[in-house]
Motif scaffolding. Structure first.
Motif, PDB file in Angstrom:
ATOM      1  N   MET A 111       0.840  -1.195   0.000  1.00 15.76           N
ATOM      2  CA  MET A 111       0.000   0.000   0.000  1.00 15.76           C
ATOM      3  C   MET A 111       0.873   1.243   0.000  1.00 15.76           C
ATOM      4  SD  MET A 111      -3.168  -0.975   2.564  1.00 15.76           S
ATOM      5  CE  MET A 111      -2.856   0.542   3.357  1.00 15.76           C
ATOM      6  N   TYR A 112       0.329   2.314  -0.588  1.00 17.67           N
ATOM      7  CA  TYR A 112       0.999   3.614  -0.608  1.00 17.67           C
ATOM      8  C   TYR A 112       0.004   4.669  -0.132  1.00 17.67           C
ATOM      9  CZ  TYR A 112       4.444   1.290  -3.592  1.00 17.67           C
ATOM     10  OH  TYR A 112       5.395   0.437  -4.098  1.00 17.67           O
ATOM     11  N   VAL A 113       0.502   5.621   0.659  1.00 23.07           N
ATOM     12  CA  VAL A 113      -0.328   6.703   1.167  1.00 23.07           C
ATOM     13  C   VAL A 113       0.312   8.034   0.785  1.00 23.07           C
ATOM     14  CG1 VAL A 113      -1.280   7.819   3.221  1.00 23.07           C
ATOM     15  CG2 VAL A 113      -1.197   5.333   3.089  1.00 23.07           C
ATOM     16  N   LEU A 114      -0.489   8.921   0.223  1.00 27.58           N
ATOM     17  CA  LEU A 114      -0.073  10.286  -0.070  1.00 27.58           C
ATOM     18  C   LEU A 114      -0.625  11.174   1.039  1.00 27.58           C
ATOM     19  CD1 LEU A 114       1.103  12.440  -2.053  1.00 27.58           C
ATOM     20  CD2 LEU A 114      -1.160  12.489  -3.124  1.00 27.58           C
ATOM     21  N   HIS A 115       0.278  11.819   1.786  1.00 26.12           N
ATOM     22  CA  HIS A 115      -0.173  12.683   2.879  1.00 26.12           C
ATOM     23  C   HIS A 115       0.747  13.898   2.967  1.00 26.12           C
ATOM     24  CE1 HIS A 115       2.643  10.464   5.871  1.00 26.12           C
ATOM     25  NE2 HIS A 115       2.695   9.772   4.756  1.00 26.12           N
ATOM     26  N   GLY A 116       0.444  14.819   3.862  1.00 26.68           N
ATOM     27  CA  GLY A 116       1.237  16.042   3.938  1.00 26.68           C
ATOM     28  C   GLY A 116       1.219  16.638   5.325  1.00 26.68           C
ATOM     29  N   GLY A 146       6.301  23.117   4.462  1.00 21.97           N
ATOM     30  CA  GLY A 146       5.233  22.311   3.900  1.00 21.97           C
ATOM     31  C   GLY A 146       5.844  21.152   3.143  1.00 21.97           C
ATOM     32  N   TYR A 147       5.410  19.945   3.440  1.00 21.95           N
ATOM     33  CA  TYR A 147       5.947  18.754   2.793  1.00 21.95           C
ATOM     34  C   TYR A 147       4.809  17.865   2.302  1.00 21.95           C
ATOM     35  CZ  TYR A 147      10.439  19.756   5.077  1.00 21.95           C
ATOM     36  OH  TYR A 147      11.614  20.335   5.502  1.00 21.95           O
ATOM     37  N   SER A 148       5.008  17.282   1.141  1.00 19.84           N
ATOM     38  CA  SER A 148       4.201  16.147   0.726  1.00 19.84           C
ATOM     39  C   SER A 148       4.978  14.879   1.039  1.00 19.84           C
ATOM     40  CB  SER A 148       3.904  16.208  -0.770  1.00 19.84           C
ATOM     41  OG  SER A 148       2.741  16.942  -1.018  1.00 19.84           O
ATOM     42  N   VAL A 184       9.849  12.233   0.967  1.00 17.23           N
ATOM     43  CA  VAL A 184       9.413  13.568   1.346  1.00 17.23           C
ATOM     44  C   VAL A 184       9.799  14.555   0.256  1.00 17.23           C
ATOM     45  CG1 VAL A 184      11.547  13.948   2.664  1.00 17.23           C
ATOM     46  CG2 VAL A 184       9.546  15.355   3.140  1.00 17.23           C
ATOM     47  N   SER A 185       8.911  15.500  -0.017  1.00 16.94           N
ATOM     48  CA  SER A 185       9.173  16.554  -0.991  1.00 16.94           C
ATOM     49  C   SER A 185       8.819  17.885  -0.356  1.00 16.94           C
ATOM     50  CB  SER A 185       8.337  16.339  -2.256  1.00 16.94           C
ATOM     51  OG  SER A 185       8.513  17.404  -3.154  1.00 16.94           O
ATOM     52  N   GLY A 186       9.766  18.849  -0.397  1.00 17.20           N
ATOM     53  CA  GLY A 186       9.549  20.149   0.209  1.00 17.20           C
ATOM     54  C   GLY A 186       8.761  21.075  -0.688  1.00 17.20           C
ATOM     55  N   GLN A 187       7.963  21.950  -0.055  1.00 17.82           N
ATOM     56  CA  GLN A 187       7.115  22.864  -0.807  1.00 17.82           C
ATOM     57  C   GLN A 187       7.902  24.025  -1.382  1.00 17.82           C
ATOM     58  OE1 GLN A 187       4.232  24.797   1.628  1.00 17.82           O
ATOM     59  NE2 GLN A 187       3.135  25.731  -0.064  1.00 17.82           N
ATOM     60  N   SER A 188       8.762  24.636  -0.612  1.00 21.06           N
ATOM     61  CA  SER A 188       9.429  25.871  -1.031  1.00 21.06           C
ATOM     62  C   SER A 188      10.831  25.593  -1.557  1.00 21.06           C
ATOM     63  CB  SER A 188       9.532  26.832   0.158  1.00 21.06           C
ATOM     64  OG  SER A 188      10.422  26.300   1.132  1.00 21.06           O
ATOM     65  N   GLU A 189      11.412  26.601  -2.214  1.00 25.90           N
ATOM     66  CA  GLU A 189      12.773  26.470  -2.726  1.00 25.90           C
ATOM     67  C   GLU A 189      13.760  26.233  -1.584  1.00 25.90           C
ATOM     68  OE1 GLU A 189      15.820  26.080  -5.319  1.00 25.90           O
ATOM     69  OE2 GLU A 189      13.693  26.252  -5.799  1.00 25.90           O
ATOM     70  N   TYR A 190      13.526  26.887  -0.430  1.00 26.66           N
ATOM     71  CA  TYR A 190      14.411  26.685   0.713  1.00 26.66           C
ATOM     72  C   TYR A 190      14.403  25.226   1.149  1.00 26.66           C
ATOM     73  CZ  TYR A 190      15.930  26.600   5.568  1.00 26.66           C
ATOM     74  OH  TYR A 190      16.553  26.274   6.743  1.00 26.66           O
ATOM     75  N   MET A 191      13.230  24.646   1.227  1.00 27.45           N
ATOM     76  CA  MET A 191      13.143  23.257   1.656  1.00 27.45           C
ATOM     77  C   MET A 191      13.722  22.315   0.607  1.00 27.45           C
ATOM     78  SD  MET A 191      12.103  23.259   4.633  1.00 27.45           S
ATOM     79  CE  MET A 191      11.590  24.626   5.673  1.00 27.45           C
ATOM     80  N   ARG A 192      13.633  22.698  -0.662  1.00 29.68           N
ATOM     81  CA  ARG A 192      14.180  21.831  -1.694  1.00 29.68           C
ATOM     82  C   ARG A 192      15.699  21.767  -1.614  1.00 29.68           C
ATOM     83  NH1 ARG A 192       9.954  24.030  -5.125  1.00 29.68           N
ATOM     84  NH2 ARG A 192      11.392  25.428  -6.192  1.00 29.68           N
ATOM     85  N   GLN A 193      16.323  22.831  -1.124  1.00 24.02           N
ATOM     86  CA  GLN A 193      17.781  22.849  -1.049  1.00 24.02           C
ATOM     87  C   GLN A 193      18.308  22.348   0.299  1.00 24.02           C
ATOM     88  OE1 GLN A 193      19.478  23.345  -3.759  1.00 24.02           O
ATOM     89  NE2 GLN A 193      17.513  23.685  -4.785  1.00 24.02           N
ATOM     90  N   GLU A 208       4.798  21.700  -6.892  1.00 26.44           N
ATOM     91  CA  GLU A 208       3.756  20.974  -7.606  1.00 26.44           C
ATOM     92  C   GLU A 208       3.300  19.750  -6.823  1.00 26.44           C
ATOM     93  OE1 GLU A 208       6.570  21.952  -8.900  1.00 26.44           O
ATOM     94  OE2 GLU A 208       6.103  23.339 -10.523  1.00 26.44           O
ATOM     95  N   LEU A 209       4.248  19.022  -6.249  1.00 25.31           N
ATOM     96  CA  LEU A 209       3.884  17.815  -5.518  1.00 25.31           C
ATOM     97  C   LEU A 209       3.117  18.150  -4.247  1.00 25.31           C
ATOM     98  CD1 LEU A 209       4.343  14.865  -6.181  1.00 25.31           C
ATOM     99  CD2 LEU A 209       6.313  14.863  -4.668  1.00 25.31           C
TER     100      LEU A 209
END
Length: 448
Positions: free
Chosen positions: A44-49, A70-72, A88-97, A111-112
């Motif tokens: 099973m897979y769950v998409l949550h945030g 903010g994370y997905s 985990v995927s970060g919402q903002s550019e700061y979190m992405r880096q 987007e995610l």
């Protein structure tokens, strides 16, 4: 069988942001569960945030406890319910880096973050979908994003536009049932889901299939031009757009069928996520305009459509007011293709239909035996024939076997709820959740 399964937060994320799990969501943070999908293997897979927003009255507090984030999250489970990994995927550019949680992302965070749909494709790849026909392909082990498709949010925005679908579901034969958006629906400038379509080819990162339009919700989107045509969404071999689309539309069919209805009753309607009843039959939710002051009693319908675009009928036996899905906005349907059954859960009842649209069961949620179901949202029906429900505040999944005979649904539900209550008590002793937030530090954590 395991009935109760937690939806956890990664301990690394909780520790890194010093998340106070005891704070109320009214204090500017929250956790949500968006979708659940199950592979034929039983995984099973769950998409949550999870998110947190800075509040004015947080000035002077520890910075680690007030920074916005903010994370997905994508969490993978073994068939027995054990957590295998989380991405985990970060919402903002700061979190992405930020490299604290496993390295920088690929730049898909924003987007995610808006993603709402999850589907396991026939080859095991995950398709994560969002409004504006955003589609991300993620490997089954959650280690990489292999493709991304999306469109501009506004009609005349510049930038690349290569959309796919807002919702995706698989048929037993491996085809994809999708919804796609169009500009100009009800004269809006943004994409709004309007077309139900089907693929006849596989979906791979290097080969996006074309979509064959089966039905349209609204017949005449306003002021379409050549620029609005979607080359990948076809009707009778030509791109859908302008005056070329399946007709009559679903709302036109519904207006003609209901003697007391008018076209205005379906103005500003919306298209829900379709479900696969069998290889050649699908059920499509359509619901009317949502009013700020309350929409209970507004028109809604669960329409049956064939794989050739034929309007077959609709699910019967629901009262516009007494059984309204507008309370709590419960428009989800799930189907069991193996037994050709359809299910719907809202704040008033759990409903079951045969493939012909005849209502076979309605479990009244005012009955104390089923009252606990008021706190759940219906998310999925697994290939093995199990309903997956998610508790809206306790972040727990309830897995229920679909009965072979619909007349047994009431007894199966009673047994499942009793077992769920016992398992929930055992899980609390094992996990020690804080305010119903489950934290996992044992499973691998990946960064998308």
């Amino acid at each position: 069988m395991t009935y109760a399964i937690p939806v956890p937060l990664p301990s690394a994320l909780v520790d890194h942001h010093a998340v106070d799990l005891e704070r109320n969501y009214s204090d500017g943070w929250g956790v949500r569960v968006d979708d659940v999908a199950t592979a034929p293997s039983g995984e099973m897979y769950v998409l949550h945030g999870v998110y947190r927003a800075h509040r004015v009255d947080d000035n002077g507090a520890d910075a680690a406890k007030t920074v916005n984030f903010g994370y997905s999250l994508l969490t993978r489970y073994a068939p027995d319910g054990a957590v295998l990994a989380t991405a985990v995927s970060g919402q903002s550019e700061y979190m992405r880096q930020d490299t604290t949680l496993g390295g920088p992302t690929t730049g898909l965070g924003e987007e995610l973050w808006w993603a709402k749909g999850l589907c396991v494709l026939p080859d095991g790849t995950l398709a994560v979908t969002a409004p504006n026909d955003q589609t991300h392909l993620v490997t089954a082990d959650l280690t990489a994003v292999t493709a991304h498709y999306g469109a501009s949010r506004r009609r005349h925005e510049d930038g690349p536009s290569d959309p796919f679908a807002t919702w995706i579901s698989t048929t037993p034969g491996g085809r994809l049932l999708c919804t796609t958006g169009e500009y100009g629906v009800y004269n809006y400038g943004s994409l709004i889901g309007n077309i139900v379509s089907l693929t006849d080819q596989p979906f791979a990162p290097s080969a996006k299939p074309s979509l064959r339009a089966l039905a349209s919700m609204e017949a005449e989107p306003v002021k379409h031009t050549e620029a609005d045509l979607r080359p990948g969404v076809l009707f009778h071999g030509r791109p859908v757009g302008m005056d070329h689309r399946p007709r009559p539309s679903l709302t036109e069919h519904l207006t003609a069928l209901e003697l007391t209805a008018t076209q205005y009753d379906w103005h500003d309607a919306r298209l829900g996520r379709p479900a696969v009843v069998r290889e050649d039959l699908f059920v499509v939710p359509v619901f009317g305009h949502i009013y700020r002051g309350g929409s209970r009693g507004q028109r809604f319908a669960f329409v049956l459509v064939s794989d050739e675009g034929e309007f077959v009928g609709q699910l019967g036996g629901m009262h516009l007011h007494r059984d309204s899905p507008f309370t709590g906005f419960c428009f989800e349907v799930a189907a069991d293709p193996e037994r050709e059954r359809i299910y719907h859960l809202n704040r008033y009842g759990l409903f079951a239909w045969t493939a012909t649209g005849i209502r076979a069961q309605r479990l009244d949620l005012e009955d104390k035996r089923y009252k606990l179901l008021k706190h759940f949202t219906l998310k999925d029906c697994t290939p093995a024939g199990e309903l997956i429900l998610v508790h809206r505040t306790q972040h727990l999944m309830l897995r229920i076997p679909c009965p072979a005979v619909l007349g047994d649904l009431s007894q199966v539900m009673e047994d499942a709820l009793r077992s769920y209550a016992k398992e929930r008590t055992a899980l609390k002793k094992q996990w020690q959740p804080v305010n119903w937030h489950w934290v996992n530090g044992a499973a691998p954590l990946h960064r998308l």
